[in-house]
Design a protein around this motif. Structure first.
Motif, short mmCIF file in Angstrom:
data_model
loop_
_atom_site.label_atom_id
_atom_site.label_comp_id
_atom_site.label_asym_id
_atom_site.label_seq_id
_atom_site.Cartn_x
_atom_site.Cartn_y
_atom_site.Cartn_z
N GLY A 70 91.22 5.95 -36.11
CA GLY A 70 90.72 7.27 -36.49
C GLY A 70 91.82 8.32 -36.39
O GLY A 70 91.95 9.18 -37.26
N PHE A 71 92.63 8.23 -35.35
CA PHE A 71 93.76 9.14 -35.19
C PHE A 71 94.78 8.94 -36.30
O PHE A 71 95.29 9.91 -36.87
CB PHE A 71 94.39 8.91 -33.81
N ARG A 72 95.05 7.69 -36.63
CA ARG A 72 96.00 7.40 -37.72
C ARG A 72 95.47 7.91 -39.07
O ARG A 72 96.22 8.45 -39.88
CB ARG A 72 96.28 5.90 -37.81
N PHE A 73 94.17 7.74 -39.29
CA PHE A 73 93.57 8.23 -40.53
C PHE A 73 93.63 9.76 -40.59
O PHE A 73 93.93 10.34 -41.63
CB PHE A 73 92.12 7.75 -40.65
N TYR A 74 93.35 10.41 -39.47
CA TYR A 74 93.41 11.87 -39.41
C TYR A 74 94.81 12.38 -39.75
O TYR A 74 94.97 13.35 -40.47
CB TYR A 74 92.98 12.33 -38.02
N ASN A 75 95.81 11.71 -39.22
CA ASN A 75 97.20 12.14 -39.45
C ASN A 75 97.72 11.78 -40.84
O ASN A 75 98.48 12.55 -41.43
CB ASN A 75 98.13 11.55 -38.39
N SER A 76 97.33 10.62 -41.36
CA SER A 76 97.89 10.17 -42.64
C SER A 76 97.00 10.47 -43.83
O SER A 76 97.49 10.63 -44.94
CB SER A 76 98.16 8.66 -42.59
N GLY A 77 95.69 10.50 -43.62
CA GLY A 77 94.75 10.67 -44.72
C GLY A 77 94.61 9.44 -45.59
O GLY A 77 93.94 9.48 -46.62
N LYS A 78 95.22 8.33 -45.19
CA LYS A 78 95.18 7.10 -45.99
C LYS A 78 93.91 6.31 -45.66
O LYS A 78 93.68 5.94 -44.51
CB LYS A 78 96.41 6.25 -45.72
N LEU A 79 93.14 6.04 -46.70
CA LEU A 79 91.91 5.29 -46.52
C LEU A 79 92.19 3.83 -46.16
O LEU A 79 91.47 3.22 -45.38
CB LEU A 79 91.07 5.37 -47.79
N MET A 80 93.28 3.29 -46.72
CA MET A 80 93.62 1.89 -46.47
C MET A 80 94.89 1.82 -45.66
O MET A 80 95.89 2.39 -46.08
CB MET A 80 93.79 1.19 -47.83
N PRO A 81 94.92 1.21 -44.53
CA PRO A 81 93.88 0.50 -43.83
C PRO A 81 93.18 1.35 -42.77
O PRO A 81 92.11 1.01 -42.29
CB PRO A 81 94.63 -0.64 -43.15
N ALA A 82 93.80 2.47 -42.38
CA ALA A 82 93.31 3.23 -41.22
C ALA A 82 91.87 3.71 -41.38
O ALA A 82 91.06 3.56 -40.46
CB ALA A 82 94.24 4.41 -40.95
N GLY A 83 91.53 4.26 -42.53
CA GLY A 83 90.18 4.79 -42.72
C GLY A 83 89.12 3.71 -42.72
O GLY A 83 88.04 3.89 -42.16
N ILE A 84 89.43 2.59 -43.36
CA ILE A 84 88.47 1.48 -43.42
C ILE A 84 88.20 0.92 -42.03
O ILE A 84 87.05 0.74 -41.63
CB ILE A 84 88.99 0.35 -44.35
N ILE A 85 89.26 0.64 -41.28
CA ILE A 85 89.10 0.06 -39.95
C ILE A 85 88.46 1.07 -39.00
O ILE A 85 87.60 0.72 -38.18
CB ILE A 85 90.46 -0.45 -39.40
N ALA A 86 88.84 2.36 -39.11
CA ALA A 86 88.22 3.39 -38.26
C ALA A 86 86.72 3.49 -38.54
O ALA A 86 85.91 3.57 -37.62
CB ALA A 86 88.90 4.74 -38.48
N GLY A 87 86.36 3.48 -39.81
CA GLY A 87 84.94 3.56 -40.17
C GLY A 87 84.15 2.34 -39.72
O GLY A 87 83.06 2.48 -39.15
N ALA A 88 84.70 1.15 -39.96
CA ALA A 88 84.02 -0.07 -39.53
C ALA A 88 83.89 -0.12 -38.01
O ALA A 88 82.85 -0.53 -37.48
CB ALA A 88 84.77 -1.30 -40.05
N SER A 89 84.94 0.32 -37.32
CA SER A 89 84.91 0.32 -35.85
C SER A 89 83.90 1.32 -35.32
O SER A 89 83.18 1.03 -34.35
CB SER A 89 86.30 0.63 -35.31
#
Length: 107
Positions: A70-89
């Protein structure tokens, strides 16, 4: 005794994400983290299949991944892979929390 198919599917998603990160970008840390957390999630799903009250390993693995990715997605805005794994988690954390609450009320 029921098998935690959702937990095993989540574990496979995490592990395959690590392998995919290695194949596409040559990222050894992605491979190591994916296999480590995928294995922990798989072990947690096995434990949950054996005893529906034993949610702690699954909760720790999915909670850690939800926070980190979730932190990585927040910083990068990249859905793949950070957003997908953050959402599933996050969905796994919510699912396990619901299991814990339903077991408290039924015991």
């Amino acid at each position: 005794m029921t098998v935690d198919w959702i937990g095993f599917g989540y574990a496979a998603l995490v592990a395959s994400g690590g392998v995919l990160g290695y194949v596409k970008a040559g990222s050894v840390p992605s491979l190591a983290a994916g296999l480590l957390f995928g294995s922990l999630a798989g072990l947690g799903a096995y434990q949950l299949s054996q005893n529906p009250k034993n949610v702690w390993l699954s909760l720790a693995a999915s909670g850690t991944l939800a926070g980190v990715m979730g932190f990585r997605f927040y910083n990068s805005g990249k859905l793949m892979p950070a957003g997908i794994i953050a959402g599933a988690s996050a969905l796994m954390v919510a699912r396990l929390g619901m299991k814990m609450l339903s077991k408290q009320h039924s015991s």
